[in-house]
Design a protein around this motif. Structure first.
Motif, PDB file in Angstrom:
ATOM      1  N   LEU A 185       0.816  -1.220   0.000  1.00 38.73           N
ATOM      2  CA  LEU A 185       0.000   0.000   0.000  1.00 38.73           C
ATOM      3  C   LEU A 185       0.846   1.264   0.000  1.00 38.73           C
ATOM      4  O   LEU A 185       0.308   2.371   0.054  1.00 38.73           O
ATOM      5  CB  LEU A 185      -0.911   0.034   1.239  1.00 38.73           C
ATOM      6  N   SER A 186       2.158   1.120  -0.058  1.00 34.81           N
ATOM      7  CA  SER A 186       3.034   2.274   0.144  1.00 34.81           C
ATOM      8  C   SER A 186       3.242   3.130  -1.100  1.00 34.81           C
ATOM      9  O   SER A 186       3.632   4.292  -0.987  1.00 34.81           O
ATOM     10  CB  SER A 186       4.392   1.819   0.686  1.00 34.81           C
ATOM     11  N   ASP A 187       3.006   2.590  -2.287  1.00 41.25           N
ATOM     12  CA  ASP A 187       3.163   3.380  -3.504  1.00 41.25           C
ATOM     13  C   ASP A 187       2.121   4.503  -3.505  1.00 41.25           C
ATOM     14  O   ASP A 187       0.926   4.247  -3.361  1.00 41.25           O
ATOM     15  CB  ASP A 187       2.967   2.486  -4.732  1.00 41.25           C
ATOM     16  N   PRO A 188       2.548   5.767  -3.651  1.00 39.99           N
ATOM     17  CA  PRO A 188       1.588   6.884  -3.615  1.00 39.99           C
ATOM     18  C   PRO A 188       0.579   6.863  -4.753  1.00 39.99           C
ATOM     19  O   PRO A 188      -0.399   7.622  -4.722  1.00 39.99           O
ATOM     20  CB  PRO A 188       2.489   8.128  -3.681  1.00 39.99           C
ATOM     21  N   ARG A 189       0.792   6.007  -5.761  1.00 37.46           N
ATOM     22  CA  ARG A 189      -0.168   5.914  -6.859  1.00 37.46           C
ATOM     23  C   ARG A 189      -1.282   4.912  -6.563  1.00 37.46           C
ATOM     24  O   ARG A 189      -2.061   4.567  -7.449  1.00 37.46           O
ATOM     25  CB  ARG A 189       0.570   5.532  -8.145  1.00 37.46           C
ATOM     26  N   LEU A 190      -1.382   4.496  -5.307  1.00 36.65           N
ATOM     27  CA  LEU A 190      -2.437   3.571  -4.914  1.00 36.65           C
ATOM     28  C   LEU A 190      -3.482   4.311  -4.073  1.00 36.65           C
ATOM     29  O   LEU A 190      -4.357   4.964  -4.615  1.00 36.65           O
ATOM     30  CB  LEU A 190      -1.827   2.385  -4.158  1.00 36.65           C
ATOM     31  N   LEU A 191      -3.386   4.220  -2.755  1.00 35.75           N
ATOM     32  CA  LEU A 191      -4.399   4.828  -1.896  1.00 35.75           C
ATOM     33  C   LEU A 191      -4.481   6.337  -2.069  1.00 35.75           C
ATOM     34  O   LEU A 191      -5.574   6.916  -2.033  1.00 35.75           O
ATOM     35  CB  LEU A 191      -4.107   4.495  -0.429  1.00 35.75           C
ATOM     36  N   LEU A 192      -3.343   6.978  -2.275  1.00 31.49           N
ATOM     37  CA  LEU A 192      -3.343   8.425  -2.412  1.00 31.49           C
ATOM     38  C   LEU A 192      -4.134   8.868  -3.642  1.00 31.49           C
ATOM     39  O   LEU A 192      -4.852   9.874  -3.606  1.00 31.49           O
ATOM     40  CB  LEU A 192      -1.908   8.949  -2.488  1.00 31.49           C
ATOM     41  N   VAL A 193      -4.030   8.110  -4.729  1.00 31.41           N
ATOM     42  CA  VAL A 193      -4.821   8.412  -5.924  1.00 31.41           C
ATOM     43  C   VAL A 193      -6.311   8.231  -5.630  1.00 31.41           C
ATOM     44  O   VAL A 193      -7.154   9.022  -6.080  1.00 31.41           O
ATOM     45  CB  VAL A 193      -4.382   7.522  -7.103  1.00 31.41           C
ATOM     46  N   GLY A 194      -6.633   7.201  -4.838  1.00 33.52           N
ATOM     47  CA  GLY A 194      -8.027   6.996  -4.463  1.00 33.52           C
ATOM     48  C   GLY A 194      -8.577   8.144  -3.637  1.00 33.52           C
ATOM     49  O   GLY A 194      -9.684   8.646  -3.898  1.00 33.52           O
ATOM     50  N   PHE A 195      -7.825   8.589  -2.642  1.00 33.39           N
ATOM     51  CA  PHE A 195      -8.272   9.713  -1.814  1.00 33.39           C
ATOM     52  C   PHE A 195      -8.326  11.009  -2.620  1.00 33.39           C
ATOM     53  O   PHE A 195      -9.217  11.844  -2.408  1.00 33.39           O
ATOM     54  CB  PHE A 195      -7.336   9.879  -0.617  1.00 33.39           C
ATOM     55  N   PHE A 196      -7.378  11.201  -3.519  1.00 33.28           N
ATOM     56  CA  PHE A 196      -7.390  12.367  -4.405  1.00 33.28           C
ATOM     57  C   PHE A 196      -8.712  12.403  -5.170  1.00 33.28           C
ATOM     58  O   PHE A 196      -9.355  13.466  -5.297  1.00 33.28           O
ATOM     59  CB  PHE A 196      -6.207  12.261  -5.378  1.00 33.28           C
ATOM     60  N   THR A 197      -9.138  11.254  -5.657  1.00 34.63           N
ATOM     61  CA  THR A 197     -10.380  11.155  -6.415  1.00 34.63           C
ATOM     62  C   THR A 197     -11.595  11.445  -5.544  1.00 34.63           C
ATOM     63  O   THR A 197     -12.509  12.175  -5.947  1.00 34.63           O
ATOM     64  CB  THR A 197     -10.504   9.757  -7.044  1.00 34.63           C
ATOM     65  N   PHE A 198     -11.615  10.891  -4.334  1.00 37.02           N
ATOM     66  CA  PHE A 198     -12.726  11.156  -3.414  1.00 37.02           C
ATOM     67  C   PHE A 198     -12.860  12.645  -3.127  1.00 37.02           C
ATOM     68  O   PHE A 198     -13.946  13.226  -3.235  1.00 37.02           O
ATOM     69  CB  PHE A 198     -12.509  10.404  -2.091  1.00 37.02           C
ATOM     70  N   TYR A 199     -11.768  13.269  -2.716  1.00 38.03           N
ATOM     71  CA  TYR A 199     -11.807  14.680  -2.344  1.00 38.03           C
ATOM     72  C   TYR A 199     -12.197  15.579  -3.519  1.00 38.03           C
ATOM     73  O   TYR A 199     -12.792  16.636  -3.332  1.00 38.03           O
ATOM     74  CB  TYR A 199     -10.445  15.121  -1.804  1.00 38.03           C
ATOM     75  N   SER A 200     -11.863  15.153  -4.718  1.00 44.26           N
ATOM     76  CA  SER A 200     -12.152  15.971  -5.898  1.00 44.26           C
ATOM     77  C   SER A 200     -13.572  15.805  -6.409  1.00 44.26           C
ATOM     78  O   SER A 200     -14.104  16.714  -7.055  1.00 44.26           O
ATOM     79  CB  SER A 200     -11.165  15.626  -7.030  1.00 44.26           C
ATOM     80  N   THR A 201     -14.198  14.663  -6.146  1.00 40.13           N
ATOM     81  CA  THR A 201     -15.459  14.339  -6.825  1.00 40.13           C
ATOM     82  C   THR A 201     -16.694  14.259  -5.928  1.00 40.13           C
ATOM     83  O   THR A 201     -17.812  14.337  -6.443  1.00 40.13           O
ATOM     84  CB  THR A 201     -15.329  12.984  -7.546  1.00 40.13           C
ATOM     85  N   PHE A 202     -16.534  14.095  -4.624  1.00 40.02           N
ATOM     86  CA  PHE A 202     -17.711  13.860  -3.785  1.00 40.02           C
ATOM     87  C   PHE A 202     -18.695  15.031  -3.819  1.00 40.02           C
ATOM     88  O   PHE A 202     -19.910  14.830  -3.744  1.00 40.02           O
ATOM     89  CB  PHE A 202     -17.287  13.557  -2.345  1.00 40.02           C
ATOM     90  N   PHE A 203     -18.181  16.256  -3.918  1.00 29.66           N
ATOM     91  CA  PHE A 203     -19.091  17.401  -4.007  1.00 29.66           C
ATOM     92  C   PHE A 203     -19.905  17.340  -5.300  1.00 29.66           C
ATOM     93  O   PHE A 203     -21.130  17.537  -5.288  1.00 29.66           O
ATOM     94  CB  PHE A 203     -18.309  18.709  -3.946  1.00 29.66           C
ATOM     95  N   ALA A 204     -19.247  17.052  -6.408  1.00 34.36           N
ATOM     96  CA  ALA A 204     -19.951  16.970  -7.689  1.00 34.36           C
ATOM     97  C   ALA A 204     -20.947  15.819  -7.694  1.00 34.36           C
ATOM     98  O   ALA A 204     -22.041  15.940  -8.270  1.00 34.36           O
ATOM     99  CB  ALA A 204     -18.943  16.793  -8.827  1.00 34.36           C
ATOM    100  N   ILE A 205     -20.592  14.699  -7.054  1.00 38.65           N
ATOM    101  CA  ILE A 205     -21.517  13.559  -6.985  1.00 38.65           C
ATOM    102  C   ILE A 205     -22.759  13.958  -6.201  1.00 38.65           C
ATOM    103  O   ILE A 205     -23.892  13.632  -6.595  1.00 38.65           O
ATOM    104  CB  ILE A 205     -20.826  12.347  -6.332  1.00 38.65           C
ATOM    105  N   ARG A 206     -22.562  14.653  -5.083  1.00 37.94           N
ATOM    106  CA  ARG A 206     -23.727  15.068  -4.292  1.00 37.94           C
ATOM    107  C   ARG A 206     -24.616  16.015  -5.082  1.00 37.94           C
ATOM    108  O   ARG A 206     -25.857  15.897  -5.058  1.00 37.94           O
ATOM    109  CB  ARG A 206     -23.273  15.740  -2.986  1.00 37.94           C
ATOM    110  N   VAL A 207     -24.010  16.954  -5.786  1.00 41.48           N
ATOM    111  CA  VAL A 207     -24.789  17.883  -6.602  1.00 41.48           C
ATOM    112  C   VAL A 207     -25.533  17.122  -7.693  1.00 41.48           C
ATOM    113  O   VAL A 207     -26.722  17.385  -7.958  1.00 41.48           O
ATOM    114  CB  VAL A 207     -23.869  18.956  -7.229  1.00 41.48           C
ATOM    115  N   TYR A 208     -24.861  16.164  -8.327  1.00 39.83           N
ATOM    116  CA  TYR A 208     -25.464  15.407  -9.432  1.00 39.83           C
ATOM    117  C   TYR A 208     -26.630  14.542  -8.941  1.00 39.83           C
ATOM    118  O   TYR A 208     -27.662  14.440  -9.623  1.00 39.83           O
ATOM    119  CB  TYR A 208     -24.404  14.517 -10.084  1.00 39.83           C
ATOM    120  N   ILE A 209     -26.484  13.938  -7.748  1.00 39.85           N
ATOM    121  CA  ILE A 209     -27.509  13.017  -7.252  1.00 39.85           C
ATOM    122  C   ILE A 209     -28.646  13.750  -6.558  1.00 39.85           C
ATOM    123  O   ILE A 209     -29.830  13.447  -6.778  1.00 39.85           O
ATOM    124  CB  ILE A 209     -26.884  11.987  -6.279  1.00 39.85           C
ATOM    125  N   THR A 210     -28.311  14.714  -5.691  1.00 45.61           N
ATOM    126  CA  THR A 210     -29.323  15.348  -4.847  1.00 45.61           C
ATOM    127  C   THR A 210     -29.694  16.759  -5.291  1.00 45.61           C
ATOM    128  O   THR A 210     -30.765  17.257  -4.924  1.00 45.61           O
ATOM    129  CB  THR A 210     -28.830  15.424  -3.385  1.00 45.61           C
TER     130      THR A 210
END
Length: 447
Positions: free
Chosen positions: A51-76
């Protein structure tokens, strides 16, 4: 090594293609699909069981932080800010560009041979590990009473929330830093263990202490930091984290974060409510902060300036009194005290900021490229150095955990928490160990 280079080439080329596709559409759904498809590809191709490669979990968290607001706007369709779907899509494009630059930069920065690394080599090649453990036990024995003293002050203060606990507990800041030291000691112990981490009574008790700190003071960062570091150490040892496991882990995090929100300072408030848990709460937790803050910059407009970069570098290294006297303010502080107030969405709580948004402030796409490269350079360089010694490895683990949090902060926080707090914590333990070894050698020679 050829496979690694091939994977780097694929993720770089696909990233460029993704940017061009994103530029040609204003569909929020398609942009979200591109975001998650690219992140999944990067994680899949770079997965090697750890799990130590920054292109693993860090990429996942980068995606969450960038998209969750847009997902909420799109859904609700709900937002405390006025919704403009075109600008929501535009903010996604900027952040997707930041992710691609981050990944491509890491592809060039990371040494492929560093992926072949075994944590067990640290304790197998260190005949004095018993001395190391002894010095760390002395440190732990000295510091842990101060943690329980902080518990006492918090309960005696009459605080009913995290904010009140921060204000009324006279040693709250000290106890927070003490936990950094204790987590570093826990990481060193976890690395040296030959048995499974869950079988170690000391680590289990310390984990419960960190959880207790969460439900007393409301500080989730300490508990999450410990769990994250122990997970990385565990899978760096076992090397059996599959791609499906990584996806399941990220999904679990997305579901658990809103649950832990209910446990913040629950022993002070006496209120534990999980009634509101659902789809809306999943996309209403702290993961929306970075995307929402970036959207606000696009919505209300900004004046681009390189001063935002210079001020953050100065703020990271200047002591607070000097920074105040010079009028140097971090970008995150500026966002909370000026930008939100000027545009009338200040509210009653802190919103954090957005690291990629800081790049946008510096200079649009060029500024985002600069900040994303600096971000990749710091974490990528420390990744390369993690094999030098056990202390460098722990330093990297701290930096990796910090690099997740600062996605909703700024460059000043990245530099300060990584180099000043994390670096000084690990360096302090190293110096303490060296002093203990010299004292032991002098004692033995005098016998």
């Amino acid at each position: 090594m050829l496979i690694v280079r091939k994977n780097n080439f694929v993720t770089s080329v696909v990233g460029i293609i993704v940017i061009f596709i994103a530029a040609s559409t204003n569909s929020i759904f398609l942009l979200l699909l591109l975001f998650y498809a690219y992140a999944a590809l990067v994680i899949y191709l770079n997965n090697n069981g750890t799990l130590s490669d920054p292109r693993l979990l860090l990429v996942g968290f980068f995606t969450f932080y960038s998209t969750f607001f847009a997902i909420r706007v799109y859904i609700t369709g709900y937002s405390v800010l006025r919704i403009d779907e075109y600008l929501v899509a535009l903010s996604l494009k900027y952040q997707l560009f930041g992710l691609v630059i981050f990944v491509v930069s890491l592809n060039f920065i990371l040494f492929s041979e560093k992926k072949v690394f075994h944590v067990d080599d640290f304790y197998l090649s260190r005949p004095r590990k018993s001395l190391s453990s002894s010095s760390e036990k002395m440190f732990f024995g000295f510091l842990i009473p101060l943690v329980f003293l902080s518990f006492y002050f918090t309960f005696q203060s009459g605080a009913n929330s995290k904010i009140e606990a921060n204000q009324l507990n006279p040693i709250k800041v000290i106890s927070d830093f003490i936990f950094w030291v204790l987590i570093a000691i826990a990481a060193l112990r976890a690395i040296r263990l030959k048995a499974g981490l869950i079988k170690d009574l000391w680590l289990c008790l310390f984990t419960l202490t960190c959880f207790f700190y969460l439900i007393v003071t409301g500080e989730r960062d300490i508990f999450f930091r410990l769990i994250f570091i122990l997970l990385v150490v565990h899978f760096d040892k076992k090397r059996n984290a599959s791609f499906l496991f990584l996806l399941s882990l990220m999904l679990s995090v997305a579901l658990l974060v809103p649950v832990t929100q209910a446990f913040k300072a629950v022993l002070l408030s006496g209120n534990l409510s999980l009634k509101s848990f659902g789809l809306f709460s999943i996309f209403s937790n702290e993961f929306i902060s970075a995307g929402r803050n970036f959207y606000s910059l696009v919505l209300f407009g900004v004046e681009h300036s390189a001063e935002y970069l210079g001020n953050d570098i100065l703020r990271a290294f200047l002591p607070s009194p000097i920074a105040v006297d010079l009028g140097v303010q971090s970008t995150g502080s500026w966002f909370g005290s000026h930008y939100r107030v000027e545009n009338d969405f200040s509210g009653s709580t802190g919103w954090g900021f957005t690291l990629i948004g800081q790049g946008y402030l510096v200079g649009g796409f060029i500024g985002i490229a600069i900040i994303s490269f600096i971000y990749a350079l710091i974490i990528g360089t420390l990744y390369n150095y993690r094999t030098v010694s056990i202390y460098w490895y722990v330093f990297y683990l701290f930096a990796l955990a910090t690099s997740i949090y600062i996605l909703r902060a700024d460059l000043a926080n990245l530099l300060s928490q990584t180099l000043k707090i994390g670096g000084l914590t690990v360096f302090g333990l190293f110096i303490a160990h060296r002093i203990f070894v010299l004292w032991h050698e002098n004692k033995m020679s005098s016998v």
